[in-house]
Design a protein around this motif. Sequence first.
Motif, short mmCIF file in Angstrom:
data_model
loop_
_atom_site.label_atom_id
_atom_site.label_comp_id
_atom_site.label_asym_id
_atom_site.label_seq_id
_atom_site.Cartn_x
_atom_site.Cartn_y
_atom_site.Cartn_z
N MET A 1 0.44 -1.19 0.08
CA MET A 1 -0.47 -0.04 -0.48
C MET A 1 0.50 1.38 0.52
SD MET A 1 -3.37 1.08 2.08
CE MET A 1 -3.77 2.54 2.40
N PHE A 2 0.66 2.40 -1.00
CA PHE A 2 1.07 3.70 -0.78
C PHE A 2 0.25 4.67 -0.15
CE2 PHE A 2 -0.72 3.04 -4.93
CZ PHE A 2 -0.82 3.94 -5.55
N LYS A 3 0.68 5.75 0.05
CA LYS A 3 0.52 6.73 0.04
C LYS A 3 0.29 8.54 -0.71
CE LYS A 3 2.64 7.72 3.15
NZ LYS A 3 3.49 6.62 3.98
N SER A 4 -0.83 8.97 -0.90
CA SER A 4 -0.71 9.83 -1.55
C SER A 4 -1.12 11.81 -0.73
CB SER A 4 -2.06 10.05 -2.76
OG SER A 4 -2.25 8.55 -3.79
N MET A 5 -0.90 12.62 -1.83
CA MET A 5 -0.63 13.77 -1.39
C MET A 5 -0.35 14.50 -2.48
SD MET A 5 2.68 15.29 0.30
CE MET A 5 2.94 14.31 1.43
N GLY A 6 -1.53 15.58 -2.67
CA GLY A 6 -1.50 16.41 -3.70
C GLY A 6 -0.42 17.34 -3.50
N MET A 7 -0.28 18.36 -5.01
CA MET A 7 0.81 19.65 -4.81
C MET A 7 1.25 20.21 -4.15
SD MET A 7 3.35 19.58 -6.31
CE MET A 7 3.58 18.01 -8.00
N PRO A 8 0.67 20.53 -3.80
CA PRO A 8 0.26 21.95 -2.93
C PRO A 8 0.82 21.47 -1.27
CG PRO A 8 -2.22 22.07 -3.75
CD PRO A 8 -1.45 20.99 -4.05
N GLU A 9 0.31 20.54 -1.62
CA GLU A 9 1.07 19.82 0.25
C GLU A 9 2.32 19.62 0.23
OE1 GLU A 9 0.12 16.76 4.11
OE2 GLU A 9 -0.98 16.76 2.12
N PHE A 10 2.71 18.53 -0.98
CA PHE A 10 3.78 18.32 -1.38
C PHE A 10 5.41 19.73 -1.61
CE2 PHE A 10 7.01 17.17 -4.67
CZ PHE A 10 8.18 16.91 -4.61
N TYR A 11 4.54 20.73 -2.64
CA TYR A 11 4.88 21.80 -2.54
C TYR A 11 6.02 22.01 -1.02
CZ TYR A 11 6.82 26.04 -4.63
OH TYR A 11 8.05 27.02 -5.30
N GLN A 12 4.77 22.23 -0.38
CA GLN A 12 5.83 23.28 0.83
C GLN A 12 6.24 22.19 1.91
OE1 GLN A 12 4.69 26.28 1.66
NE2 GLN A 12 3.56 26.74 -0.21
N GLU A 13 5.83 21.42 1.33
CA GLU A 13 6.91 20.10 2.66
C GLU A 13 8.53 20.63 1.90
OE1 GLU A 13 8.00 17.40 5.35
OE2 GLU A 13 6.32 18.57 5.63
N ALA A 14 8.37 20.25 -0.06
CA ALA A 14 9.54 20.42 -0.64
C ALA A 14 10.17 21.64 -0.27
CB ALA A 14 9.32 20.56 -1.26
N LYS A 15 9.77 22.51 0.51
CA LYS A 15 10.45 23.40 0.34
C LYS A 15 10.62 23.93 1.90
CE LYS A 15 7.17 27.15 -0.16
NZ LYS A 15 6.55 28.30 -0.70
N ARG A 16 10.19 23.06 2.97
CA ARG A 16 11.01 23.05 4.13
C ARG A 16 12.00 21.98 4.56
NH1 ARG A 16 5.33 23.29 5.28
NH2 ARG A 16 5.16 20.73 5.52
N SER A 17 11.64 20.96 3.47
CA SER A 17 12.81 19.58 4.41
C SER A 17 13.41 18.99 2.30
CB SER A 17 11.86 18.59 5.01
OG SER A 17 10.46 19.16 5.72
N GLN A 18 14.48 18.56 3.12
CA GLN A 18 15.55 17.95 2.02
C GLN A 18 15.04 16.20 1.38
OE1 GLN A 18 16.89 18.92 0.15
NE2 GLN A 18 18.44 16.92 -0.83
N LEU A 19 13.59 15.96 0.78
CA LEU A 19 13.10 14.95 0.74
C LEU A 19 13.64 14.58 -0.53
CD1 LEU A 19 9.35 16.50 0.37
CD2 LEU A 19 10.22 15.30 2.38
N ALA A 20 13.44 12.59 -0.33
CA ALA A 20 13.94 11.62 -1.17
C ALA A 20 13.04 11.83 -2.64
CB ALA A 20 14.35 10.29 -0.77
N ILE A 21 12.46 12.55 -4.14
CA ILE A 21 12.09 12.28 -5.02
C ILE A 21 12.53 11.63 -5.66
CG2 ILE A 21 10.99 13.51 -6.13
CD1 ILE A 21 11.53 16.14 -4.36
N MET B 1 4.41 16.23 -12.44
CA MET B 1 5.33 17.55 -12.25
C MET B 1 4.01 18.77 -13.75
SD MET B 1 8.28 16.98 -11.95
CE MET B 1 9.00 18.89 -12.48
N GLY B 2 2.98 18.24 -14.21
CA GLY B 2 2.14 18.98 -14.92
C GLY B 2 2.13 19.79 -13.62
N SER B 3 1.74 19.53 -12.29
CA SER B 3 1.79 21.25 -11.81
C SER B 3 2.16 21.40 -10.33
CB SER B 3 -0.04 20.13 -10.83
OG SER B 3 0.84 18.91 -10.40
N TRP B 4 3.50 21.11 -11.51
CA TRP B 4 4.77 21.42 -9.87
C TRP B 4 4.95 23.06 -9.85
CZ3 TRP B 4 7.84 20.74 -6.26
CH2 TRP B 4 9.04 21.56 -5.96
#
Length: 98
Positions: free
Chosen positions: A1-21, A90-93
């Motif tokens: 099972m995997f999780k999903s996250m919307g782009m707005p939440e992900f973008y904010q998280e990516a600005k705050r932390s170093q993520l493994a993308i 990426m279409g919404s990044w």
Amino acid sequence: MFKSMGMPEFYQEAKRSQLAIIDVREVFEYEMGHIPGAINLPLSEIGDTFETLEKETPYFLICQSGSRSAMAGEFLGNQGYDVTNILGGMGSWPGDME
């Protein structure tokens, strides 16, 4: 099972932390522009290369729209990895790209 996250939440998280993308688009798509720091692991090769990933690391998966990353998420989740699919891809990044 995997999780999903919307782009707005992900973008904010990516600005705050170093993520493994992980960008699961094909190499030519990745080379046209990707999130800074994202590694390229194309969906077409993931069955052969997934064991290079560390199971302790939470990964965020992205493609162009969210479909291929959902397929990669299902596969990696079934292998025991902690993965989150990024809806909209990426279409919404909204950020800069390399």
